[in-house]
Structure formats: structure tokens, C-alpha cells
Design an enzyme around this catalytic site. Structure first.
Site, mmCIF file in Angstrom:
data_model
loop_
_atom_site.group_PDB
_atom_site.id
_atom_site.type_symbol
_atom_site.label_atom_id
_atom_site.label_comp_id
_atom_site.label_asym_id
_atom_site.label_seq_id
_atom_site.Cartn_x
_atom_site.Cartn_y
_atom_site.Cartn_z
ATOM 1 N N SER A 33 5.998 -7.998 5.005
ATOM 2 C CA SER A 33 6.600 -7.879 6.338
ATOM 3 C C SER A 33 5.568 -7.479 7.394
ATOM 4 O O SER A 33 5.683 -7.897 8.559
ATOM 5 C CB SER A 33 7.752 -6.870 6.303
ATOM 6 O OG SER A 33 7.277 -5.605 5.889
ATOM 7 N N GLY A 87 -1.197 -6.489 4.413
ATOM 8 C CA GLY A 87 -0.528 -5.195 4.314
ATOM 9 C C GLY A 87 -0.894 -4.517 3.002
ATOM 10 O O GLY A 87 -1.739 -5.002 2.242
ATOM 11 N N GLY A 100 1.089 -5.667 -4.130
ATOM 12 C CA GLY A 100 1.854 -6.483 -5.070
ATOM 13 C C GLY A 100 3.341 -6.233 -5.033
ATOM 14 O O GLY A 100 4.101 -6.851 -5.782
ATOM 15 N N GLU A 108 -3.547 -12.658 -3.161
ATOM 16 C CA GLU A 108 -4.059 -11.710 -2.163
ATOM 17 C C GLU A 108 -5.441 -11.206 -2.564
ATOM 18 O O GLU A 108 -6.342 -11.084 -1.733
ATOM 19 C CB GLU A 108 -3.100 -10.530 -2.008
ATOM 20 C CG GLU A 108 -1.799 -10.910 -1.319
ATOM 21 C CD GLU A 108 -0.771 -9.802 -1.306
ATOM 22 O OE1 GLU A 108 0.078 -9.801 -0.406
ATOM 23 O OE2 GLU A 108 -0.783 -8.935 -2.201
HETATM 24 C C1 5RP Z 1 2.652 -8.333 -1.264
HETATM 25 C C2 5RP Z 1 1.934 -7.116 -0.815
HETATM 26 C C3 5RP Z 1 2.284 -6.576 0.532
HETATM 27 O O1 5RP Z 1 1.143 -6.505 1.308
HETATM 28 C C4 5RP Z 1 2.840 -5.201 0.352
HETATM 29 O O2 5RP Z 1 3.942 -5.310 -0.529
HETATM 30 C C5 5RP Z 1 3.266 -4.591 1.687
HETATM 31 O O3 5RP Z 1 4.380 -5.288 2.173
HETATM 32 P P1 5RP Z 1 5.141 -4.813 3.467
HETATM 33 O O4 5RP Z 1 4.211 -5.011 4.614
HETATM 34 O O5 5RP Z 1 6.356 -5.686 3.536
HETATM 35 O O6 5RP Z 1 5.506 -3.357 3.272
HETATM 36 O O7 5RP Z 1 1.092 -6.592 -1.469
HETATM 37 O O8 5RP Z 1 2.281 -8.696 -2.554
#
Ligand code: 5RP
Length: 237
Positions: A33, A87, A100, A108
Site C-alpha cells: 500500500s 515499503g 514480504g 522485491e
Molecule cells: C510486500 C512487502 C511490502 O512492502 C510490505 O508488506 C509493506 O506493505 P504496506 O506498505 O502495505 O504496509 O514487503 O511483499
């Protein structure tokens, strides 16, 4: 559209990261997000004439970027990137991350490793003194999952970590499957006393495809909290 207070903080961090972007750059686009706000910022800049080429870290991010007419590439065509913005689920003072939560950790990490700089964008709720409050995601090949879970538990124990290793489900009876076709274990270890040691031990397990400890990859972290923006690390590095 009005944003909730936490979404406003994510957006502020994303805007600060977007200010680092110049025409001609090759970018990695993160997943989640917070990263989605950065993709929106890049989409707006592209509409205003910014010329960048981007590699997405998930099919979700690819779809978002395509919808915003952002020029996309792959690491096969564009194996070296200038900057990845993503993120995180958690970060510590040494710029070590847990990632993750959204299930995209493998791509990523591959994209971050192909980038000269990785800038993490986050609100302050992800900041910890020691990693481990967030369950550590570990991506595993579907073959021999029970044996791999056991090996993860043994590797964790040898590194001072204890706690359940649970397969992630996207719905009752339906295992979560990553873009790469693998499963994910969420490891509820609590505080991880030696993230570097645990990372090395997990890397040595054949059934583990990758884990969510990102060590030595982030060059800076942009943290938005109600008092303003803080930066850990070096944004120009
Ligand atoms: C996805 C990730 C995201 O960067 C992590 O989960 C953070 O997500 P958000 O910004 O929705 O809190 O590692 O695999």
C-alpha cells in the site's frame, strides 16, 4: 479522494521519494500500500512529462503502473537500476528490514539487489529497535513443504528464535501462492537476536527460495510521522 491519516503519512513519504526521481532514471517499483502511493506519484509525473523506465516487483504493481501509462521493462532488458523505492513491514536502526507481508519478497529482493540505491518509504509504525514483532515471511518451493518447515524451525532454534512456522493461506483451504508459484511460511519468532545469522541459516536450506530479511540492501529509509519526515541513512548514496 480523502485519505485516512495513515494513508496521508504513506503518501508524504512517497512524495519525498518521488522528489529523488529525474528523467532518464531506471526505477524499481515496490509492492504494497505504501509503494502504491509512490507508483501513483510516478504516474502523475509521467503525465507531466517525466521520462523513466520502471521494473515492477509484482504483477499487482505491474497492473497499477500499466494503468498509469508508466513505461515498463524487465530485469532481462534492464539489469541495472538506479533506484528502487519500496515499503517494508518492519525496519531497525541498522536499516535492516522485514518484508514480504504482501507476498512479493522474492521479486522485491531481486529488484532491490539490481539497484544502486534502495529507498524505503514508511510511516513510523514500522520502526522497531529489534526485528521480529512482524512474523518473518519465508518463501518456499512447494516440494517438501513439511520438511522445509522443519528445517526452518531447526535453523531458527540454532539462532535463538523459537515460535510457530505457519503456512500462509489466502482463503480457507487455499494456500497463498506467490507470483513465482511458491508458498510462504510466516514465522512467529518474536525478537530475532541475530538477523544476519538467521538470514544466512535460512539461505542454506534447499527448500527455501528466499526470506524476508533484507540486510545490506536499503540505503535510506524515509519515515513519515505526524511531526514530519525523518530520514535514516543517505538519500544520495
Ligand atoms: C510486500 C512487502 C511490502 O512492502 C510490505 O508488506 C509493506 O506493505 P504496506 O506498505 O502495505 O504496509 O514487503 O511483499
Amino acid at each position: 479522494m480523502s485519505l485516512s491519516p495513515v494513508e496521508q503519512l504513506k503518501r508524504q513519504a512517497a512524495e519525498r521519494a518521488a522528489a529523488l526521481v529525474r528523467s532518464g532514471m531506471k526505477l524499481g517499483l515496490g509492492t504494497g500500500s505504501t509503494a502504491a502511493h509512490f507508483v501513483d506519484c510516478i504516474g502523475e509525473k509521467v503525465r507531466d512529462g517525466l521520462d523513466v523506465i520502471c521494473v515492477p516487483t509484482s504483477e499487482r504493481t505491474r497492473a497499477q503502473a500499466e494503468g498509469l501509462n508508466i513505461k515498463l521493462s524487465t530485469l532481462d532488458e534492464t539489469p541495472e537500476l538506479d533506484l528502487t523505492v519500496d515499503g517494508a513491514d518492519e525496519f531497525d536502526p541498522k536499516l535492516r528490514l522485514i518484508k514480504g507481508g504482501g507476498g512479493a519478497l522474492l521479486r522485491e529482493k531481486i529488484v532491490a539487489a539490481a539497484s544502486r540505491r534502495m529507498v524505503v518509504i514508511t510511516d513510523a509504525s514500522k520502526e522497531v529497535e529489534k526485528l521480529g514483532k512482524f512474523k518473518l515471511p519465508v518463501e518456499a518451493d512447494l516440494f517438501g513443504l513439511t520438511a522445509t518447515a522443519r528445517q526452518i524451525e531447526l535453523a531458527a532454534k540454532a539462532n535463538g528464535c523459537h515460535g510457530p512456522v505457519s503456512l500462509r493461506y489466502s482463503a480457507p483451504g487455499a494456500r497463498f501462492i506467490t507470483d513465482g508459484g511458491n508458498a510462504i511460511f510466516d514465522c512467529d519468532f518474536g525478537v530475532i537476536p541475530d538477523p544476519d545469522g538467521l538470514a544466512a541459516a535460512l539461505n542454506a536450506i534447499p527448500g527455501v527460495v528466499e526470506h524476508g530479511l533484507f540486510i545490506g540492501l536499503a540505503t535510506a529509509i524515509i519515515i513519515a510521522d505526524p511531526a514530519g519526515i525523518r530520514v535514516l541513512g543517505d538519500l544520495s548514496a
